[in-house]
Write an enzyme that holds these catalytic residues in place. Structure first.
Site, PDB file in Angstrom:
ATOM      1  N   CYS A  72      49.006  46.044  39.174  1.00  0.00           N
ATOM      2  CA  CYS A  72      50.507  46.660  38.259  1.00  0.00           C
ATOM      3  C   CYS A  72      51.688  46.474  38.256  1.00  0.00           C
ATOM      4  O   CYS A  72      52.177  45.199  38.414  1.00  0.00           O
ATOM      5  CB  CYS A  72      49.558  48.594  38.159  1.00  0.00           C
ATOM      6  SG  CYS A  72      51.030  49.174  37.577  1.00  0.00           S
ATOM      7  N   HIS A 189      44.123  50.035  38.290  1.00  0.00           N
ATOM      8  CA  HIS A 189      44.808  50.258  40.110  1.00  0.00           C
ATOM      9  C   HIS A 189      43.101  50.262  40.676  1.00  0.00           C
ATOM     10  O   HIS A 189      42.479  51.329  40.728  1.00  0.00           O
ATOM     11  CB  HIS A 189      45.376  51.705  40.175  1.00  0.00           C
ATOM     12  CG  HIS A 189      46.447  51.234  39.892  1.00  0.00           C
ATOM     13  ND1 HIS A 189      47.765  50.946  40.641  1.00  0.00           N
ATOM     14  CD2 HIS A 189      47.072  51.915  38.975  1.00  0.00           C
ATOM     15  CE1 HIS A 189      48.906  51.134  39.882  1.00  0.00           C
ATOM     16  NE2 HIS A 189      49.330  51.605  38.627  1.00  0.00           N
ATOM     17  N   GLU A 191      42.724  50.352  43.686  1.00  0.00           N
ATOM     18  CA  GLU A 191      42.703  51.396  44.708  1.00  0.00           C
ATOM     19  C   GLU A 191      42.613  52.663  44.483  1.00  0.00           C
ATOM     20  O   GLU A 191      42.585  53.304  45.210  1.00  0.00           O
ATOM     21  CB  GLU A 191      44.303  50.975  45.349  1.00  0.00           C
ATOM     22  CG  GLU A 191      45.714  51.099  45.101  1.00  0.00           C
ATOM     23  CD  GLU A 191      45.856  50.756  43.539  1.00  0.00           C
ATOM     24  OE1 GLU A 191      45.524  49.993  43.542  1.00  0.00           O
ATOM     25  OE2 GLU A 191      46.837  50.633  43.294  1.00  0.00           O
TER      26      GLU A 191
END
Lengths: 217, 79
Positions: A72, A189, A191
């Site tokens: 990102c 994302h 994570e």
């Protein structure tokens, strides 16, 4: 193996990445402070961060073949730093998009996708206002010819469709790598998708890939 | 000297903000406004009194920071 998570003033999800590496995978991680004043967002996302002192170290690490992943904000910074080709425009509909998307893994010969099978569909969230990937037509042709498009936005079955492209990215590009394939940028994302509690675990594959890649290096 | 730097998206790059403004103007009845392209404007105060030097410095700064050459081009005025 140790993960370094570069922290810029105002960058987000660094704590999520730290949590994923440390608590989900039980691996070693540390924050790497960029050591400069807060200038983020002054001009274009990532435009100021690329001048931070740590970026010369990130560049040197990448030039030695070290795996570098920009997620990102991180992808935007790698683009502004010229470590990846292209640029980000405002999302096609000018809206900040925060939702789960479907991604098709195009190539698995990168440190961040080597645990996947080509065509694998991942469901991972995005959260960005400037993720509309742009590159000049000749650059796009070169990216495709060099197999540098790593993830594409698709429908849940892995089919390309404009309605499933959340930001208007050229060629539905969600992720590209450099020519050496060790530097990867991605807007979604991973994570945020490592635990069932967070609505999915497909992001694990990105972390599992780099663990695998480092083990065989 | 003062340099004015106008940064705009290259003609080949879609400008979603400009498009939205154009659509809004059309809905207000300004059909004669055929298209809108949005850009950025910078004023640089430069410690030089030589126009050529000022232009070169402004161009260097624009190349390096103010514009992203992948998507943007710029125009400089010196006064």
């Amino acid at each position: 193996m140790r993960f370094g998570i570069v922290v810029f003033p105002g960058s987000n999800c660094d704590e999520d990445a730290y949590h994923a590496v440390r608590d989900v995978f039980g691996l070693d991680a540390e924050y790497l402070w960029h050591k400069d004043a807060d200038l983020k967002g002054a001009l274009r996302t990532g435009a100021m961060a690329r001048f931070s002192p740590i970026m010369s170290q990130v560049r040197a690490f990448a030039e030695q073949g070290g795996p570098v992943l920009g997620i990102c904000n991180g992808f935007q910074i790698l683009l502004e730093a010229g470590m990846l080709p292209g640029a980000m425009l405002r999302n096609r509909e000018l809206k900040y998009r925060c939702e789960h998307v479907h991604l098709r893994v195009e190539h698995t010969d990168t440190p961040f996708t080597c645990a996947a099978a080509p065509g694998h569909i991942l469901r991972i969230p995005i959260g960005h206002g400037e993720g509309n990937y742009f590159a000049a037509p000749d650059v796009l042709d070169r990216l495709e010819a060099n197999r540098q498009v790593i993830l594409r936005y698709t429908d849940p079955e892995g089919r390309l469709a404009d309605a499933w492209n959340p930001n208007g990215s050229a060629n539905a590009i969600a992720s590209v790598c450099n020519e050496s394939r060790n530097v990867v940028g991605m807007m979604p994302h991973p994570e945020r998708a490592c635990e069932p509690l967070l609505g999915g675990v497909d992001g694990r594959l990105i972390f599992e890939s780099v663990v695998t890649a480092m083990a065989i290096r | 000297m003062r340099a004015r730097v106008f940064v705009t998206l290259k003609p080949s790059v879609f400008d979603p903000q400009g498009r939205t403004i154009a659509d809004a103007l059309h809905s207000l009845g300004y059909g004669a406004v055929e298209d809108v392209r949005q850009g950025k404007y910078f004023e640089l105060d430069l410690a030089t009194s030589e126009a050529g030097q000022a232009r070169a410095l402004a161009a260097e700064v624009a190349d390096k920071v103010l514009a992203n050459p992948v998507i943007e081009s710029y125009r400089i005025e010196i006064d």
